[in-house]
Write an enzyme that holds these catalytic residues in place. Structure first.
Site, PDB file in Angstrom:
ATOM      1  N   ASP A  93       1.454   4.586   2.076  1.00  0.00           N
ATOM      2  CA  ASP A  93       1.152   4.927   3.454  1.00  0.00           C
ATOM      3  C   ASP A  93       0.286   6.183   3.560  1.00  0.00           C
ATOM      4  O   ASP A  93       0.067   6.898   2.577  1.00  0.00           O
ATOM      5  CB  ASP A  93       2.457   5.098   4.237  1.00  0.00           C
ATOM      6  CG  ASP A  93       2.315   4.703   5.689  1.00  0.00           C
ATOM      7  OD1 ASP A  93       1.863   3.577   5.942  1.00  0.00           O
ATOM      8  OD2 ASP A  93       2.639   5.519   6.560  1.00  0.00           O
ATOM      9  N   ASP A 100       0.852  -1.189   0.000  1.00  0.00           N
ATOM     10  CA  ASP A 100       0.000   0.000   0.000  1.00  0.00           C
ATOM     11  C   ASP A 100       0.885   1.235   0.000  1.00  0.00           C
ATOM     12  O   ASP A 100       2.087   1.151   0.269  1.00  0.00           O
ATOM     13  CB  ASP A 100      -0.869   0.014   1.267  1.00  0.00           C
ATOM     14  CG  ASP A 100       0.002   0.041   2.519  1.00  0.00           C
ATOM     15  OD1 ASP A 100       0.285   1.147   3.025  1.00  0.00           O
ATOM     16  OD2 ASP A 100       0.425  -1.043   2.983  1.00  0.00           O
TER      17      ASP A 100
END
Length: 264
Positions: free
Chosen positions: A206, A204
């Site tokens: 952040d 992902d």
């Protein structure tokens, strides 16, 4: 016993609970307690390999409660001299994207409260300017042209994710990855004279990268699960053609130093 010895270890990250086929499971205890799970031992590409899931079977241990000292000591007691360490990370800079696999070359510790050394008395100071074994990291990066190499991984305490302000501050330092398990794992490997390389899967971006976005557990686990086969393929290729650790500075730094702890 010969079948309980291994030359190389893989420490599995979030969702990475199995790796070896037809493995022998070796229950071990150490002076530091039990490892996260019984160590599995098998053969990959002619190399004896030990495997332990970092978080235990079925993700029993959150990052701040993993017995890192027991895990590394158990592996070293089986003869392991090189450690490959897949882990889930968040991306902090536009130079990385979800789905990227990165071999970092620097580490920043922002954990608190973790026991991060085997040294309990005397003067023993392990060199850590370069936290990862360059020879081992080059071997990982060399098996797949899509593997990115370099960058700093900041390790936070967890188990919560970063606030947006924290994420922005890490990115402002030029750090490209954020993780919860890379420390003290790397320094404990160094103290036990083992070569160590992190293999970071970006799950992902952040919290501070784009306004309105944040990271959630479901997406992290889903991204890691979607890339397990890819990680295993990279590991299999690396394990089939690893260079010898003989003469590496990771194992020779303690020459002439009286270590005050046992290296099994």
């Amino acid at each position: 016993m010969a079948d309980s010895r291994a030359e190389v270890a893989v420490i599995g990250g979030s969702g990475f609970y199995e790796f070896l086929d037809d493995a022998t499971h070796v229950p071990l205890t150490t002076p530091y307690g039990d490892p996260s799970a019984p160590v599995a031992i098998g053969t990959v590409g002619g190399t004896r390999v030990a495997f332990v899931p970092r978080h235990g079977e079925h993700h029993a241990y959150p990052p701040h409660l993993i017995n890192y000292r027991a895990n590394l000591w158990a592996l070293r007691s089986l003869g392991v001299r090189q450690v490959l360490a897949p882990c889930a990370v968040g991306g902090l800079l536009p130079s990385v994207s979800p789905g990227d696999i990165v071999v970092p070359d620097q580490l920043v510790d922002r954990t608190s409260g973790r026991v991060q050394t085997y040294v309990e008395r005397g003067a023993v100071h392990a060199p850590f300017a370069d936290p990862y074994c360059e020879r081992l990291s080059n071997a990982v990066a060399g098996v797949d042209p899509d593997v990115k190499q370099g960058g700093a991984m900041v390790v936070i305490e967890g188990p919560r994710f970063s606030s947006r302000a924290e994420s922005l501050s890490y990115a402002a330092q030029g750090w490209s990855l954020v993780n919860m398990t890379g420390h003290p794992e790397a320094v404990l490997a160094r103290e036990l004279l083992m070569c160590y390389s992190a293999i970071a899967l970006v799950t992902d971006m952040d919290a501070g990268i784009e306004a309105g976005e944040g990271v959630g557990q479901a997406e992290v686990f889903a991204m890691f699960a979607a890339n397990i086969a890819r990680l295993k393929q990279i590991l299999t290729r690396v394990l089939g053609d690893l260079p010898s650790p003989d003469g590496c500075a990771c194992s020779s730094w303690a020459e002439g130093i009286d270590l005050t702890y046992e290296v099994p």
